[in-house]
Design an enzyme around this catalytic site. Structure first.
Site, PDB file in Angstrom:
ATOM      1  N   ARG A  25      -0.091 -20.381  11.145  1.00 51.11           N
ATOM      2  CA  ARG A  25       0.057 -20.257   9.685  1.00 51.11           C
ATOM      3  C   ARG A  25       1.229 -19.324   9.444  1.00 51.11           C
ATOM      4  NH1 ARG A  25      -4.181 -19.259   4.790  1.00 51.11           N
ATOM      5  NH2 ARG A  25      -4.591 -21.409   5.383  1.00 51.11           N
TER       6      ARG A  25
ATOM      7  N   GLN B 225      -5.722 -29.054   5.195  1.00 54.58           N
ATOM      8  CA  GLN B 225      -6.524 -29.011   3.969  1.00 54.58           C
ATOM      9  C   GLN B 225      -6.719 -30.407   3.399  1.00 54.58           C
ATOM     10  OE1 GLN B 225      -7.968 -26.233   2.251  1.00 54.58           O
ATOM     11  NE2 GLN B 225      -8.962 -27.974   1.253  1.00 54.58           N
TER      12      GLN B 225
ATOM     13  N   ASP C  35      -5.148 -25.541  -7.796  1.00 55.61           N
ATOM     14  CA  ASP C  35      -5.046 -24.536  -6.728  1.00 55.61           C
ATOM     15  C   ASP C  35      -4.643 -23.228  -7.391  1.00 55.61           C
ATOM     16  OD1 ASP C  35      -4.920 -23.303  -4.268  1.00 55.61           O
ATOM     17  OD2 ASP C  35      -3.062 -24.271  -3.629  1.00 55.61           O
TER      18      ASP C  35
ATOM     19  N   CYS D 167      -8.996 -26.073  -3.235  1.00 49.88           N
ATOM     20  CA  CYS D 167      -9.071 -25.746  -1.801  1.00 49.88           C
ATOM     21  C   CYS D 167      -9.510 -24.316  -1.551  1.00 49.88           C
ATOM     22  CB  CYS D 167      -7.733 -26.042  -1.121  1.00 49.88           C
ATOM     23  SG  CYS D 167      -6.415 -24.921  -1.588  1.00 49.88           S
TER      24      CYS D 167
ATOM     25  N   HIS E 295       0.330 -28.266   3.727  1.00 50.89           N
ATOM     26  CA  HIS E 295      -0.992 -27.836   4.219  1.00 50.89           C
ATOM     27  C   HIS E 295      -1.787 -29.084   4.628  1.00 50.89           C
ATOM     28  CE1 HIS E 295      -4.254 -25.304   5.016  1.00 50.89           C
ATOM     29  NE2 HIS E 295      -4.576 -24.872   3.810  1.00 50.89           N
TER      30      HIS E 295
ATOM     31  N   ARG F 206     -13.611 -28.563   5.800  1.00 56.15           N
ATOM     32  CA  ARG F 206     -12.547 -28.023   6.640  1.00 56.15           C
ATOM     33  C   ARG F 206     -13.004 -28.004   8.106  1.00 56.15           C
ATOM     34  NH1 ARG F 206      -8.292 -25.026   4.692  1.00 56.15           N
ATOM     35  NH2 ARG F 206      -7.538 -25.370   6.815  1.00 56.15           N
TER      36      ARG F 206
HETATM   37  N1   CP Z   1      -7.731 -23.334   1.647  1.00 52.42           N
HETATM   38  C1   CP Z   1      -7.332 -22.496   2.621  1.00 52.42           C
HETATM   39  O1   CP Z   1      -6.423 -22.794   3.404  1.00 52.42           O
HETATM   40  O2   CP Z   1      -8.054 -21.336   2.684  1.00 52.42           O
HETATM   41  P1   CP Z   1      -7.646 -20.062   3.553  1.00 52.42           P
HETATM   42  O3   CP Z   1      -6.354 -19.530   2.978  1.00 52.42           O
HETATM   43  O4   CP Z   1      -8.779 -19.099   3.374  1.00 52.42           O
HETATM   44  O5   CP Z   1      -7.466 -20.478   4.988  1.00 52.42           O
END
Ligand code: CP
Length: 308
Positions: free
Chosen positions: A108, A138, A226, A265, A135, A293
């Protein structure tokens, strides 16, 4: 050839469909197994996933960690700031070293170019756990959630209300692969990446832009939003002001189909991008989406290891 999962299009339609079907099957099976036990077939026994986090995470971190363990493998969580990567060691050297000791790398990062570089130098699969650009993990969970509730994707109308961010880029990408419509309701200046939009249209997805939130939501099957401001960022007053007409509230949900789903998300800021009445209301499927997830990550892992 090493299978990386950097964007949905680098997997393609058939792989994405296989991941969703596998996730549905494993989720059903998982709910029949005792809690606290690994998946009995242990398809990733002996595999180690290294996870590099340059940004905070709850869902991505926990879902990948649980997914690899339940599949019989192990994980290694590396907060970049406490590694030599965070102190100037190159991405190339980090990729080469992790590849000698681990079987896959999830990263990430705020810099999509870094994940492309990681994939170039790694000799094991590299997975995008969120970048500034996209992403994809997701969206596997989001598509799984929609299919659980609506049984199909082609022909559905998904209305996105809010910022043209990394999550939206991946939804747009999915629309091209899975042939559904995305109506983007966002203020001028907050559109998603035009490269994703052009590619999705070429692939057969229908993407439209609406500067009026009500127009975007009218008759939609799914409403998605979001966070407008990343957790931990100071509130950007100008952006919040621009976004407020695109808040998902009861009046906006009333414009969508009667049984429309609400997805987010997470993490969420109640009373900013969505009201509590919607996210905690009967049309919200955000807890299914969050659980998914885990099941989606299992499928992504099985795909990069050539099991799907
Ligand atoms: N939706 C998502 O990626 O959550 P996090 O940032 O907690 O990983």
């Amino acid at each position: 050839m090493t299978r990386h999962f950097l964007n949905l299009s680098n997997a393609g339609h058939d792989a994405l469909a296989a991941m969703i079907n596998d996730a549905l099957d494993r989720k059903t099976a998982r709910h029949g197994w005792p809690r606290g036990k690994a998946d009995p077939d242990a398809p990733l026994e002996g595999h180690t996933l290294a996870m590099v986090f340059e940004k905070n995470s709850t869902r991505t971190r926990v879902s990948f960690d649980m997914a690899i363990r339940q599949l019989g493998g192990t994980s290694l969580i590396l907060d970049a700031g406490s590694t030599q990567l965070g102190r100037g060691e190159t991405v190339a050297d980090t990729a080469r070293v992790l590849s000698r000791m681990c079987d896959a790398i999830m990263i990430r990062t705020d810099d999509h170019a870094k994940i492309e570089e990681m994939a170039h130098f790694a000799s094991v699969p590299v997975i995008n756990g969120l970048t500034d650009l996209s992403h994809p993990c997701q969206i596997v969970a989001d598509l799984l959630t929609i299919i659980e509730h609506r049984k199909t994707l082609p022909g559905l109308v998904v209305a996105w209300l809010g910022d043209g961010n990394n999550v939206l880029n991946s939804i747009v990408e999915a629309a091209g692969l899975m042939k559904f419509t995305v109506r983007i309701g966002c203020p001028d200046g907050y559109d998603p990446d035009p490269v994703f939009v052009a590619a999705a249209r070429t692939a057969g997805g229908t993407i439209s832009f609406h500067r009026d939130a009500q127009e975007a939501a009218t008759g939609a099957d799914v409403i998605v939003t979001d966070t407008w401001i990343s957790m931990g960022q100071l509130h950007a007053e100008e952006k919040l002001k621009a976004m407020m007409p695109f808040q998902v509230n009861d009046a906006l949900m009333a414009r969508a189909k009667k049984d429309a789903l609400f997805l987010h998300c997470l993490p969420a800021h109640r009373e900013e991008e969505v009201t509590a009445s919607v996210i905690d209301g009967p049309q919200s499927v955000v807890w299914d989406e969050a659980e998914n997830r885990l099941h989606a990550q299992k499928s992504v892992l099985r795909w990069v290891f050539g099991q799907l």
